[in-house]
Scaffold this active site. Structure first.
Site, PDB file in Angstrom:
ATOM      1  N   GLY A   1       0.791  -1.234   0.000  1.00  0.00           N
ATOM      2  CA  GLY A   1       0.000   0.000   0.000  1.00  0.00           C
ATOM      3  C   GLY A   1       0.818   1.275   0.000  1.00  0.00           C
ATOM      4  O   GLY A   1       0.377   2.286   0.541  1.00  0.00           O
TER       5      GLY A   1
ATOM      6  N   ARG B   1     -11.009 -13.240  -3.964  1.00  0.00           N
ATOM      7  CA  ARG B   1     -11.526 -14.151  -4.998  1.00  0.00           C
ATOM      8  C   ARG B   1     -11.761 -15.541  -4.412  1.00  0.00           C
ATOM      9  O   ARG B   1     -12.643 -16.266  -4.862  1.00  0.00           O
ATOM     10  CB  ARG B   1     -10.553 -14.239  -6.172  1.00  0.00           C
ATOM     11  CG  ARG B   1     -10.629 -13.021  -7.070  1.00  0.00           C
ATOM     12  CD  ARG B   1     -10.532 -13.376  -8.551  1.00  0.00           C
ATOM     13  NE  ARG B   1     -10.744 -12.196  -9.353  1.00  0.00           N
ATOM     14  CZ  ARG B   1     -11.899 -11.846  -9.907  1.00  0.00           C
ATOM     15  NH1 ARG B   1     -12.967 -12.595  -9.732  1.00  0.00           N
ATOM     16  NH2 ARG B   1     -12.008 -10.756 -10.639  1.00  0.00           N
TER      17      ARG B   1
ATOM     18  N   LEU C   1     -10.945  -6.747 -12.496  1.00  0.00           N
ATOM     19  CA  LEU C   1     -12.338  -6.342 -12.312  1.00  0.00           C
ATOM     20  C   LEU C   1     -13.132  -6.646 -13.575  1.00  0.00           C
ATOM     21  O   LEU C   1     -12.605  -6.603 -14.686  1.00  0.00           O
ATOM     22  CB  LEU C   1     -12.420  -4.848 -11.993  1.00  0.00           C
ATOM     23  CG  LEU C   1     -11.673  -4.386 -10.733  1.00  0.00           C
ATOM     24  CD1 LEU C   1     -11.801  -2.871 -10.573  1.00  0.00           C
ATOM     25  CD2 LEU C   1     -12.180  -5.097  -9.488  1.00  0.00           C
TER      26      LEU C   1
ATOM     27  N   HIS D   1       0.158   1.651 -13.309  1.00  0.00           N
ATOM     28  CA  HIS D   1       0.912   0.518 -13.836  1.00  0.00           C
ATOM     29  C   HIS D   1       2.389   0.898 -13.943  1.00  0.00           C
ATOM     30  O   HIS D   1       2.704   2.004 -14.404  1.00  0.00           O
ATOM     31  CB  HIS D   1       0.373   0.115 -15.212  1.00  0.00           C
ATOM     32  CG  HIS D   1       1.066  -1.088 -15.779  1.00  0.00           C
ATOM     33  ND1 HIS D   1       0.796  -2.367 -15.343  1.00  0.00           N
ATOM     34  CD2 HIS D   1       2.030  -1.203 -16.726  1.00  0.00           C
ATOM     35  CE1 HIS D   1       1.566  -3.223 -16.004  1.00  0.00           C
ATOM     36  NE2 HIS D   1       2.324  -2.541 -16.842  1.00  0.00           N
TER      37      HIS D   1
END
EC number: 2.1.2.2
Length: 204
Positions: A12, A59, A91, A107
């Site tokens: 994070g 997931r 997503l 990215h």
């Protein structure tokens, strides 16, 4: 107040850059919730330390319903922008439709180079070094149904040195990421982004 949801899968550090830029007044918005892709990641600890509501939507637990669960929370909390900050899950579904042009990702390369399937984390920097590129960097882009395929909002370049390890290149790119992601959020929250023919124009 402009409300953000941050999705994370790791330490994070990009989340921390958003928190810091809210605290120093650069961003006039609120992180309303942090969604982790699994338990035990440090991004969730950062949230708790800053009194931000945290959720785990994995997931493993939700399977194909992962994006639907995120959408449910985003609706409930009236989220304005979803920010992927080192979020490794893909997503899909109704979330992408309802939040079209309201989900962004950072990215660690200059898209369209070194992006797409399996291109995340150190894999990206290894690929850049192995290819022998002289410049790499980072990209903030909108999220659509193509991996790393949404409209590019901002990019920043860094040099790639011959003796770089992937870890060294990653550190250099992260410095830029921590500036670029808050800047993109600022532009979006201030209504300074327009999309024309698949390209982003930043309004002055």
């Amino acid at each position: 107040m402009f409300k953000i949801a941050v999705l994370a899968s790791g330490s994070g550090s990009n989340l921390q850059s958003i928190i810091d830029n809210i605290e120093n007044g650069f961003l006039d918005c609120k992180i309303d919730m942090i969604v982790g892709s699994k338990e035990g990641i440090y991004a969730l600890e950062r949230g708790k330390k800053n009194n931000i509501d945290t959720f785990v939507i994995s997931r493993k637990e939700y399977g194909q319903g992962t994006s639907d669960k995120i959408l449910e929370l985003a609706r409930e909390r009236e989220i304005d922008l979803i920010v992927l900050a080192g979020y490794l899950s893909i997503l899909d579904g109704e979330l992408l439709k309802e939040y079209k042009d309201r989900i962004i990702n950072i990215h660690p390369s200059l898209i369209p180079s070194f992006c797409g399937d399996k291109m995340y984390g150190l894999n990206v920097h290894k690929a850049a070094i192995n290819k022998g590129v002289k410049v790499s960097g980072c990209t903030v882009h909108f999220v659509n149904d193509e991996v790393d395929g949404g409209e590019i909002i901002l990019q920043e370049a860094v040099p790639v040195h011959f003796e770089d390890t992937p870890e060294e290149l990653q550190k250099r790119v992260l410095v830029k990421e921590h500036k670029l992601l808050p800047l993109a959020i600022k532009y979006i929250s201030e209504g300074k982004i327009e999309i024309k023919s698949g390209r982003v124009n930043i309004l002055k």
